[in-house]
Design a protein around this motif. Sequence first.
Motif, PDB file in Angstrom:
ATOM      1  N   GLN A 108      14.577  -5.368   6.708  1.00  0.00           N
ATOM      2  CA  GLN A 108      14.168  -4.188   7.362  1.00  0.00           C
ATOM      3  C   GLN A 108      13.628  -5.433   8.504  1.00  0.00           C
ATOM      4  O   GLN A 108      12.788  -6.076   7.922  1.00  0.00           O
ATOM      5  N   SER A 109      13.591  -4.886   9.541  1.00  0.00           N
ATOM      6  CA  SER A 109      12.661  -4.900  10.585  1.00  0.00           C
ATOM      7  C   SER A 109      12.079  -6.162  10.893  1.00  0.00           C
ATOM      8  O   SER A 109      11.571  -6.575  10.493  1.00  0.00           O
ATOM      9  N   THR A 110      13.151  -7.216  11.351  1.00  0.00           N
ATOM     10  CA  THR A 110      12.592  -8.909  11.620  1.00  0.00           C
ATOM     11  C   THR A 110      12.487  -8.659  13.279  1.00  0.00           C
ATOM     12  O   THR A 110      11.982  -9.974  13.975  1.00  0.00           O
ATOM     13  N   ARG A 113       7.742  -3.742  15.730  1.00  0.00           N
ATOM     14  CA  ARG A 113       6.220  -3.833  15.167  1.00  0.00           C
ATOM     15  C   ARG A 113       6.015  -3.769  14.258  1.00  0.00           C
ATOM     16  O   ARG A 113       6.480  -3.693  13.058  1.00  0.00           O
ATOM     17  N   GLU A 114       4.340  -4.612  14.038  1.00  0.00           N
ATOM     18  CA  GLU A 114       3.890  -5.259  12.731  1.00  0.00           C
ATOM     19  C   GLU A 114       2.707  -4.370  12.320  1.00  0.00           C
ATOM     20  O   GLU A 114       1.851  -4.576  14.195  1.00  0.00           O
ATOM     21  N   VAL A 115       2.230  -4.323  11.455  1.00  0.00           N
ATOM     22  CA  VAL A 115      -0.008  -4.097  11.614  1.00  0.00           C
ATOM     23  C   VAL A 115       0.056  -4.881  10.162  1.00  0.00           C
ATOM     24  O   VAL A 115       0.331  -5.223   9.822  1.00  0.00           O
ATOM     25  N   ASN A 116      -0.454  -6.064  11.278  1.00  0.00           N
ATOM     26  CA  ASN A 116      -1.233  -6.903   9.975  1.00  0.00           C
ATOM     27  C   ASN A 116      -2.973  -7.044  10.265  1.00  0.00           C
ATOM     28  O   ASN A 116      -3.740  -6.994  11.062  1.00  0.00           O
ATOM     29  N   ILE A 164       7.786   0.242  10.774  1.00  0.00           N
ATOM     30  CA  ILE A 164       6.140  -0.606  11.350  1.00  0.00           C
ATOM     31  C   ILE A 164       6.622  -1.537   9.604  1.00  0.00           C
ATOM     32  O   ILE A 164       6.780  -0.797   9.293  1.00  0.00           O
ATOM     33  N   ARG A 165       6.758  -2.344  10.121  1.00  0.00           N
ATOM     34  CA  ARG A 165       6.341  -3.779   9.056  1.00  0.00           C
ATOM     35  C   ARG A 165       4.397  -4.068   8.880  1.00  0.00           C
ATOM     36  O   ARG A 165       3.690  -3.970   9.590  1.00  0.00           O
TER      37      ARG A 165
END
Length: 391
Positions: A108-110, A113-116, A164-165
């Motif tokens: 999933q989700s490659t 948006r990402e939250v780090n 979102i990742r």
Amino acid sequence: MWRSVASNALTLFIVLLVAAAGLLAWGREQFTGPGPLTQAICFRVERGASLSAVSRALEEQGAVSDARIFRIGAEYSGKADGLKFGSYLVMPGQSMAQVLESVTVGGQSTCGREVNYRISVASAEVVLRELDPETNRYVDVVKFDPAAEAVPAEYLDVAEADDIRWRVTLAEGVTSWQVVDSLRRAEFLTGEIAEVPPEGSLAPDSYEVERGADRAALLGQMAERQAATLAELWAARAEGLPYETPEEALIMASIVEKETGIAEERKRVASVFINRLAQGMRLQTDPTVIYGITKGEGVLGRGLRQSELRRETPYNTYVIDGMPPTPIANPGRLSIEAALNPETTDLLYFVADGSGGHAFARTLAEHNENVARWREIERQQGEDGAGGVQD
């Protein structure tokens, strides 16, 4: 007459077979051959989307040349029911087969948006970033410190999105208290943390999580990763080291971690401390003294006072012999490796050199010259505190 009809029917049948074979070969070539996309895109599969809707969207966005062939290929390969919700990076020229692989079994989700949540020595920072398909690089959209700033609207607008990742990243050298304190402030995590894990027991690394993940379980994952790293490197350690247990090596690794952020220096710094132990010299390293003052709970934020350097605590290596009783931070893999496979040197001293690294010395006279140079750099910069290892 019947013989003629039979002959014509056979000929027509053969022609149809050849045509069917040709059509099948053409369809296979279309499915496995290079696709029409000329510029990377981030393709989103909606939750519960049908194969028909996904194939049409792929054709509309130029990722596949024919939605029907994509559907037939998915049915033929047994992946028609395997669509995974998420956002996927589709690169130029990818075949239908490769696109199908991405949206069914590729994860999933490659992209998107990402939250780090980055936990560093000085602070913790939430970073919302988005992948730019053209460059295949993430671009920061918004960042903030949840302990010191209001949550930006840009973050609130997307934080509940289900594609979102989420990621938690520990910097090398953070203390266990800092990790726990930061995780407790992470609103996307759940669950209580009963106690602070032992110092040094958490692996600085990046951990992919899900929104609502349990904080204690995440700490357990960090501890398992650090234990595995220590066991692996302990088994490959050099001979003649002054450690009786892996835990003692972890203490040394934490000191190395706090003394230098330059990877190339770690094994040399470790050699200095090991040489000092071998000669019965005290380690005399500032980070251990600081840990004795702060207990790892935050940053000292000032230089050490002479009274603090003289005060006897279990962590004041200007006063005690040998190493402190516990690690003073969570060291990364490179520092653990440095402690277990140090350089072979006769160095006994080091001090900052003004470039971010250190000047090393074999004798006190050489070291004093290096200190004098550093003091002059400090004077010019208006700073104080030499750091490093002194006599």
